[in-house]
Design a protein around this motif. Sequence first.
Motif, mmCIF file in Angstrom:
data_model
loop_
_atom_site.group_PDB
_atom_site.id
_atom_site.type_symbol
_atom_site.label_atom_id
_atom_site.label_comp_id
_atom_site.label_asym_id
_atom_site.label_seq_id
_atom_site.Cartn_x
_atom_site.Cartn_y
_atom_site.Cartn_z
ATOM 1 N N SER A 1 0.814 -1.225 0.000
ATOM 2 C CA SER A 1 0.000 0.000 0.000
ATOM 3 C C SER A 1 0.844 1.270 0.000
ATOM 4 O O SER A 1 0.492 2.257 -0.642
ATOM 5 C CB SER A 1 -0.922 0.036 1.224
ATOM 6 O OG SER A 1 -1.806 -1.043 1.217
ATOM 7 N N VAL A 2 1.956 1.241 0.723
ATOM 8 C CA VAL A 2 2.799 2.430 0.841
ATOM 9 C C VAL A 2 3.350 2.843 -0.521
ATOM 10 O O VAL A 2 3.493 4.030 -0.810
ATOM 11 C CB VAL A 2 3.943 2.183 1.842
ATOM 12 C CG1 VAL A 2 4.919 3.346 1.872
ATOM 13 C CG2 VAL A 2 3.389 1.919 3.232
ATOM 14 N N TYR A 3 3.627 1.881 -1.390
ATOM 15 C CA TYR A 3 4.245 2.162 -2.681
ATOM 16 C C TYR A 3 3.237 2.364 -3.804
ATOM 17 O O TYR A 3 3.532 3.039 -4.779
ATOM 18 C CB TYR A 3 5.205 1.025 -3.055
ATOM 19 C CG TYR A 3 6.298 0.887 -2.028
ATOM 20 C CD1 TYR A 3 7.470 1.628 -2.125
ATOM 21 C CD2 TYR A 3 6.133 0.062 -0.917
ATOM 22 C CE1 TYR A 3 8.448 1.542 -1.157
ATOM 23 C CE2 TYR A 3 7.115 -0.035 0.055
ATOM 24 C CZ TYR A 3 8.262 0.702 -0.069
ATOM 25 O OH TYR A 3 9.222 0.633 0.893
ATOM 26 N N LEU B 1 0.034 5.343 2.228
ATOM 27 C CA LEU B 1 -0.165 4.960 3.626
ATOM 28 C C LEU B 1 -0.342 3.454 3.758
ATOM 29 O O LEU B 1 -0.786 2.780 2.827
ATOM 30 C CB LEU B 1 -1.399 5.660 4.205
ATOM 31 C CG LEU B 1 -1.334 7.183 4.275
ATOM 32 C CD1 LEU B 1 -2.661 7.751 4.756
ATOM 33 C CD2 LEU B 1 -0.203 7.633 5.204
ATOM 34 N N VAL B 2 -0.020 2.929 4.928
ATOM 35 C CA VAL B 2 -0.238 1.511 5.237
ATOM 36 C C VAL B 2 -1.745 1.248 5.297
ATOM 37 O O VAL B 2 -2.528 2.138 5.627
ATOM 38 C CB VAL B 2 0.423 1.160 6.596
ATOM 39 C CG1 VAL B 2 0.145 -0.280 6.989
ATOM 40 C CG2 VAL B 2 1.916 1.410 6.541
ATOM 41 N N MET B 3 -2.126 0.013 5.004
ATOM 42 C CA MET B 3 -3.526 -0.447 5.043
ATOM 43 C C MET B 3 -4.385 0.221 3.980
ATOM 44 O O MET B 3 -5.562 0.516 4.198
ATOM 45 C CB MET B 3 -4.153 -0.229 6.429
ATOM 46 C CG MET B 3 -3.764 -1.294 7.451
ATOM 47 S SD MET B 3 -4.184 -2.983 6.979
ATOM 48 C CE MET B 3 -5.946 -2.969 7.045
ATOM 49 N N GLY B 4 -3.819 0.430 2.808
ATOM 50 C CA GLY B 4 -4.601 0.930 1.683
ATOM 51 C C GLY B 4 -5.432 -0.194 1.096
ATOM 52 O O GLY B 4 -5.493 -1.316 1.623
ATOM 53 N N GLU B 5 -6.070 0.107 -0.021
ATOM 54 C CA GLU B 5 -6.957 -0.883 -0.646
ATOM 55 C C GLU B 5 -6.210 -2.138 -1.085
ATOM 56 O O GLU B 5 -6.796 -3.213 -1.205
ATOM 57 C CB GLU B 5 -7.698 -0.268 -1.821
ATOM 58 C CG GLU B 5 -6.798 0.172 -2.954
ATOM 59 C CD GLU B 5 -7.541 0.886 -4.074
ATOM 60 O OE1 GLU B 5 -7.359 0.483 -5.229
ATOM 61 O OE2 GLU B 5 -8.288 1.844 -3.771
ATOM 62 N N GLN B 6 -4.899 -2.053 -1.281
ATOM 63 C CA GLN B 6 -4.107 -3.215 -1.681
ATOM 64 C C GLN B 6 -4.147 -4.301 -0.611
ATOM 65 O O GLN B 6 -4.185 -5.489 -0.922
ATOM 66 C CB GLN B 6 -2.658 -2.824 -1.991
ATOM 67 C CG GLN B 6 -2.494 -1.974 -3.222
ATOM 68 C CD GLN B 6 -2.936 -0.531 -3.020
ATOM 69 O OE1 GLN B 6 -3.004 -0.019 -1.909
ATOM 70 N NE2 GLN B 6 -3.252 0.135 -4.115
ATOM 71 N N ALA B 7 -4.120 -3.898 0.656
ATOM 72 C CA ALA B 7 -4.162 -4.873 1.753
ATOM 73 C C ALA B 7 -5.455 -5.681 1.702
ATOM 74 O O ALA B 7 -5.450 -6.899 1.877
ATOM 75 C CB ALA B 7 -4.017 -4.170 3.102
ATOM 76 N N ARG C 1 -6.017 -9.720 0.642
ATOM 77 C CA ARG C 1 -6.776 -10.556 1.591
ATOM 78 C C ARG C 1 -7.862 -11.334 0.839
ATOM 79 O O ARG C 1 -8.082 -12.520 1.093
ATOM 80 C CB ARG C 1 -7.414 -9.705 2.678
ATOM 81 C CG ARG C 1 -8.242 -10.549 3.663
ATOM 82 C CD ARG C 1 -8.892 -9.707 4.728
ATOM 83 N NE ARG C 1 -7.890 -9.128 5.599
ATOM 84 C CZ ARG C 1 -8.183 -8.337 6.627
ATOM 85 N NH1 ARG C 1 -9.440 -8.036 6.897
ATOM 86 N NH2 ARG C 1 -7.226 -7.847 7.383
ATOM 87 N N LYS C 2 -8.521 -10.649 -0.089
ATOM 88 C CA LYS C 2 -9.581 -11.294 -0.886
ATOM 89 C C LYS C 2 -9.005 -12.435 -1.731
ATOM 90 O O LYS C 2 -9.611 -13.501 -1.843
ATOM 91 C CB LYS C 2 -10.248 -10.242 -1.772
ATOM 92 C CG LYS C 2 -11.430 -10.739 -2.543
ATOM 93 C CD LYS C 2 -12.074 -9.610 -3.329
ATOM 94 C CE LYS C 2 -13.214 -10.126 -4.179
ATOM 95 N NZ LYS C 2 -13.809 -9.059 -4.997
ATOM 96 N N ILE C 3 -7.830 -12.227 -2.297
ATOM 97 C CA ILE C 3 -7.183 -13.270 -3.107
ATOM 98 C C ILE C 3 -6.806 -14.462 -2.226
ATOM 99 O O ILE C 3 -7.027 -15.615 -2.607
ATOM 100 C CB ILE C 3 -5.955 -12.706 -3.846
ATOM 101 C CG1 ILE C 3 -6.394 -11.656 -4.869
ATOM 102 C CG2 ILE C 3 -5.174 -13.821 -4.537
ATOM 103 C CD1 ILE C 3 -5.257 -10.853 -5.466
ATOM 104 N N TYR C 4 -6.243 -14.194 -1.046
ATOM 105 C CA TYR C 4 -5.893 -15.286 -0.131
ATOM 106 C C TYR C 4 -7.147 -16.092 0.218
ATOM 107 O O TYR C 4 -7.137 -17.321 0.247
ATOM 108 C CB TYR C 4 -5.282 -14.765 1.174
ATOM 109 C CG TYR C 4 -4.054 -13.891 1.056
ATOM 110 C CD1 TYR C 4 -3.213 -13.953 -0.060
ATOM 111 C CD2 TYR C 4 -3.728 -13.001 2.067
ATOM 112 C CE1 TYR C 4 -2.093 -13.148 -0.143
ATOM 113 C CE2 TYR C 4 -2.602 -12.196 1.991
ATOM 114 C CZ TYR C 4 -1.791 -12.261 0.882
ATOM 115 O OH TYR C 4 -0.682 -11.463 0.801
#
Length: 198
Positions: free
Chosen positions: A58-60, A66-72, A76-79
């Motif tokens: 998320s940071v990149y 910021l940490v915990m962006g939509e990427q996180a 999680r959904k993929i896992y």
Amino acid sequence: MKSYSAISEHYKVDKLLLTNEVLDQCSKADDDEFLVMRFEFNRLFVGPSSPLAPPYESVYVSPDHLVMGEQALAVRKIYKQENLQATGQGREPDDFISTELEFAAYLLSQIMDAQATKNDVKVQLYKTLYHEFWKQHLGLWLGTFAHTVTQSAKHPLFSALSDVLVTLTTLHAPLNTKEAYYETFSPQISRGSSSCCL
């Protein structure tokens, strides 16, 4: 170190053989040297001041860095589609580098298992999942993260680990179809509810 040796021998990457030597030396560090490495780890990745190389996608990739962006949430959904979850879920964002790398390793192991049983449908399914995960996640930020570590590291251990990440991004370069320019910034998965790591 065994994994790095296998990668370097398979792909004939001599630089990783040198990396193995550094990692081997660091694995034999005395207590004083271990404390130096621990301090450097915290300086780079944890804090107490702003870490120089935050280990989260998320940071990149997110617009606000910021940490915990939509990427996180996306990883999680993929896992979850594979009936997996991060063992640190709730304590560590799901886009933590080691969790993403462990998931990539899981997908590769699924490919190998399917090849062993000659299940071509599963082989293709997991190859597609692996390439998509790399293209949509790891491939977008791993190179920038590794470059940031290289620029910021003051201990050979972290420079060596950065070399491994750079090599991984180089090996996967054809998969990175999206051009992206990001700022350079000054056991993780379990099956279902099991506490067992992959």
